[in-house]
Design an enzyme around this catalytic site. Structure first.
Site, mmCIF file in Angstrom:
data_model
loop_
_atom_site.group_PDB
_atom_site.id
_atom_site.type_symbol
_atom_site.label_atom_id
_atom_site.label_comp_id
_atom_site.label_asym_id
_atom_site.label_seq_id
_atom_site.Cartn_x
_atom_site.Cartn_y
_atom_site.Cartn_z
ATOM 1 N N GLU A 53 -4.245 2.078 7.279
ATOM 2 C CA GLU A 53 -5.481 1.300 7.117
ATOM 3 C C GLU A 53 -5.780 0.415 8.320
ATOM 4 O OE1 GLU A 53 -3.127 1.600 4.858
ATOM 5 O OE2 GLU A 53 -4.007 2.217 2.945
ATOM 6 N N PHE A 115 -0.114 -3.451 -10.949
ATOM 7 C CA PHE A 115 0.339 -2.558 -9.878
ATOM 8 C C PHE A 115 -0.669 -2.550 -8.726
ATOM 9 C CE2 PHE A 115 0.475 1.761 -7.968
ATOM 10 C CZ PHE A 115 1.695 1.606 -7.323
ATOM 11 N N GLN A 116 -0.175 -2.710 -7.538
ATOM 12 C CA GLN A 116 -0.983 -2.751 -6.310
ATOM 13 C C GLN A 116 -2.067 -3.819 -6.362
ATOM 14 O OE1 GLN A 116 -2.177 1.313 -5.268
ATOM 15 N NE2 GLN A 116 -0.338 1.491 -3.997
ATOM 16 N N LYS A 165 -11.954 -2.148 -10.085
ATOM 17 C CA LYS A 165 -12.091 -0.739 -10.449
ATOM 18 C C LYS A 165 -13.139 -0.539 -11.548
ATOM 19 C CE LYS A 165 -9.303 3.401 -11.027
ATOM 20 N NZ LYS A 165 -7.959 3.968 -11.218
ATOM 21 N N MET A 480 3.986 -7.696 29.532
ATOM 22 C CA MET A 480 3.501 -9.062 29.751
ATOM 23 C C MET A 480 4.576 -10.078 29.360
ATOM 24 S SD MET A 480 1.127 -10.853 31.007
ATOM 25 C CE MET A 480 -0.596 -10.353 31.003
#
Lengths: 584, 169
Positions: A53, A115-116, A165, A480
């Site tokens: 993602e 969940f999630q 949802k 760097m």
């Protein structure tokens, strides 16, 4: 008004289509599944399935930065959403218009550690321009339209919409356009005429002005206006890291980039100036160095669309809140009127500046370990690709060299993570840019460290026929950080060795990795092979290209002003400060 | 030495608005002295009164950042001379037959009210500016303050003008 019964998910897709969105980068999961179903049928939305993602987020940024349009990314709830966080923070720092769409667990399960489940609205509050949680299907068109409005109006930025949802599944009567209800959102784009007048007076009274140009000029699409203003005044211009390309590098009035790794002429011009004409820049610490000693003798005109930027770091003698394009146009008109009686005279200023340009051009010394000079490789990529190409960089030495040694002639040709400094930006951002501008040559100039953070998107590029070119400036280290260790930590190289160079165990082997992802992948170690490799990459358009340029690890970015030190102490090369003539 | 400033915010009554406002202060390490929230004369619009100890640039910066919040409709700083501010306080004080009359005397002097009495304690309600409330607490202290709860300051401008004028178009 005609209505149609849609689910929330259908309404979300329809709303995006009606807003003119044509591409979304994302990855599905449980809580966003309802939206992915109608997405499959959309004829107007191209969904590009990423491998992580974060890649979707940076791709949306690259899409936006290359085209000036809104970038859209989609993720599921919980880990999908948290994986977007870095890219959202990045877009927030660099004012990138972005919509981040996330799924959320059912509204009745929110707050139960389902969940999630993650409170992504809460997590992203400080790094978004605004965020919404949608729990009812009928709210979707209004919220999506409002989010789009917020992301694109005034100072652009990321807006997150979290869709429960059940909101995606619910049915309602869809109509368009929805009522956008944002009573507290009133960006000021038209400046105060009196302030513009005062600015013009200050400019014509000054003897050593400089146009200090920031990324706001690019976001406001004000490059042409800037050119007209600069030429009207015949004043010097410096473009910050975020503004590279806002003013042509080939223009004789351009002094280059200011700041920690800015050119000596740009850094010095700011220090010696008597008037900073600040356009869409925000006095970032990487530009000013020690703020107390920054441009001490200068008055400040500060133009920004975000009132909170004005006076945040440096007092503005003439603050102007407004869109850079509108302000510059008004300023030009005002200056033309005032110049009938008072012509600016910057002759002496230019004698000084031209002396600096002559004595302290950008340069580099060859590496002494037989490996390629990274600056040379980057310079050749720029020269062979030309100004119509797009260059996206990661973060670190290769980013600075790309900002210095590629010559930019147009806005939106240079993409990088300026504010947040996100390693891993380049590959997905280049992917997004190539999707937005398929006819342009798009390079990701990346470091061996950065590349290992997001190279999984090469799979996305290969599968979706997005033929970007990746140049890995491989110095086998976090370059760097290593440079700072060399300069400030007695060359004690704590955890900066990445073992990707040809004289190491080479894990991973970038050529094999590139090939595994279906790319044309080659390694370049000799100077005589550099041009041929770049040309081969430019000619190869049936798959992405990865070139592993093996460069010397001791090459450093110069000039440099050490962190927190006065810009008066700019070093041209290690232990080499510019020599000033007596009274300067 | 920083002085206290009273900021009055009109906000859309949307979820998360209090978090957004509080977070702006927290992120910069600024302490909120008091905060009071409630609905207003306009449907869907709430008012937040924040008291902060901030001066000059930080105050200006926080105000500008608050103004950037999409759900914030208006911010004003209420100056002491042109506004009235009140704290509301409930105090539970230990009393017995020997001290009760002294406590009640203090209540009268401060124009407070007793709202609950039991054999060993009273609950007192007092309204006033911060200085008055603090002075009252000082007087009650020797008797034993068992419990204290304060509303945080609420403030309004003097005169006939209303803060919500011109806010919703």
């Amino acid at each position: 008004m005609a209505t149609e019964t849609l689910t929330g998910a259908q309404a979300l897709i329809r709303s995006l289509e009606l807003l003119g969105v044509d591409t979304v980068f994302g990855l599905p999961g449980g809580a966003i599944l309802p939206t992915y179903d109608p997405l499959m049928d959309s004829k107007k939305l191209r969904h590009i399935l990423v491998r992580h993602e974060q890649g979707a987020g940076h791709a949306a940024e690259g899409y936006a930065a290359a085209s000036g349009r809104v970038g859209v990314c989609i993720a599921t709830s919980g880990p999908g959403a948290t994986n977007l966080v870095t890219a959202i923070a990045d877009a927030h720092m660099d004012s990138v218009p972005m919509l981040a769409i996330t799924g959320q667990v059912n509204s009745f399960a929110i707050g139960t550690d389902a969940f999630q489940e993650a409170d992504i609205v809460g997590i992203t509050m400080p790094i978004t321009k605004h965020s919404f949680l949608v729990t009812r299907a009928e709210d979707i068109p209004g919220v999506v339209a409002a989010a789009y409005e917020i992301a694109t109006t005034g100072r652009p930025g990321p807006v997150l919409i979290d869709f429960a949802k059940d909101a995606q599944n619910g049915k309602f009567e869809f109509s368009w356009p929805p009522k956008i209800d944002l009573p507290g959102f009133k960006p000021i784009t038209d400046p105060h005429g009196k302030q513009v007048q005062a600015a013009a007076e200050l400019i014509l009274k000054s003897h050593k002005p400089i146009l200090y140009v920031g990324g706001g000029v690019i976001r406001a699409e004000a490059s042409n206006e800037l050119l007209a203003l600069a030429e009207l005044l015949h004043a010097p211009v410096t473009t910050t890291l975020m503004a590279r390309g806002a003013f042509p590098d080939s223009h004789p009035q351009h002094l280059g980039m200011p700041g920690m790794h800015g050119t000596v002429p740009a850094v010095t011009a700011l220090q010696k100036s008597d008037l900073l004409i600040t356009l869409g820049a925000r006095f970032d610490d990487r530009v000013t160095g020690d703020i107390k000693s920054f441009a001490k003798g200068a008055k400040v005109i500060h133009v920004d669309v975000d009132p909170a930027e004005i006076g945040k770091i440096r007092h503005a003698d003439v603050p102007i809140v407004g869109d850079a394009k509108v302000v510059i146009l008004m300023l030009i008109a005002e200056l033309k009127a005032q110049m009938k009686s008072a012509k600016p005279d910057y002759e002496d200023w230019w004698v000084f500046l031209n002396g600096l340009k002559e004595r302290y051009p950008l340069g580099y010394s060859e590496t002494d370990d037989g490996k390629l000079s990274p600056q040379y490789v980057i310079q050749r990529i720029g020269e062979l690709s030309g100004p119509e190409a797009i260059f996206a960089a990661g973060v670190g030495q290769h980013q600075m060299w790309s900002a210095q040694f590629i010559k930019y002639e147009r806005p939106n040709s240079w993409l990088n993570s300026g504010g947040l400094g996100t390693m891993g930006y380049a590959v997905p951002a280049a992917m997004g840019a190539k999707v937005a501008q398929p006819d342009r040559l798009v390079w990701a100039i990346d470091g061996d460290g950065c590349f290992q953070m997001t190279n999984q998107e090469l799979a996305t590029c290969t599968i979706n026929n997005i033929p970007i070119k990746v140049a890995i400036i491989n110095n086998s280290s976090l370059g760097m950080v290593r440079q700072w260790q060399t300069l400030f930590y007695n060359s004690r190289y704590s955890n900066t060795d990445l073992n990707t160079g040809t004289d190491t165990i080479m894990v991973p082997d970038f050529v094999k990795l590139g090939e595994a992802y279906g790319c044309l992948a080659i390694r370049v170690e000799k100077i005589e092979d550099v041009d041929a490799a770049i040309k081969l990459a430019m000619e190869t358009n049936d798959r992405p290209v990865v070139i592993d340029f093996i460069v010397g690890r001791d090459a450093m970015v110069w000039p440099m002003v050490p962190s927190g030190i006065s810009n008066d102490a700019v070093q041209y090369a290690r232990d080499a400060a510019p020599i000033w003539d007596g009274d300067e | 030495m920083t002085t206290q400033h009273v900021l009055s915010l009109l906000v859309e009554n949307k979820p998360g608005i209090l978090t957004r406002v509080a977070a702006l202060f927290a992120r910069r390490g600024y302490n909120i002295e008091s905060l009071a929230v409630g609905t207003t004369e306009i449907d869907g619009v709430s008012r937040i009164t924040v008291v902060v100890s901030l001066d000059g640039l930080p105050l200006e910066q926080v105000t500008k950042q608050l103004n950037k919040l999409i759900n914030v409709l208006k911010i004003v700083e209420l100056e002491e001379e042109t506004s009235v501010a009140r704290d509301h306080m409930l105090v539970k004080v230990r009393t017995d037959s020997s001290t009760r009359s002294q406590v009640l005397e203090a209540v009268t002097l401060f124009r407070a009210r007793v709202i609950d009495v039991v054999s060993d304690a009273v609950v007192i309600e007092v309204t006033g500016d911060t200085a008055k409330c603090q002075a009252f607490l000082k007087v009650l202290e020797p008797f034993g303050i068992k419990e204290l709860v304060q509303s945080g300051a609420i403030a309004i401008s003097r005169g006939s003008k209303s803060m919500s004028e011109k806010v919703l178009r």
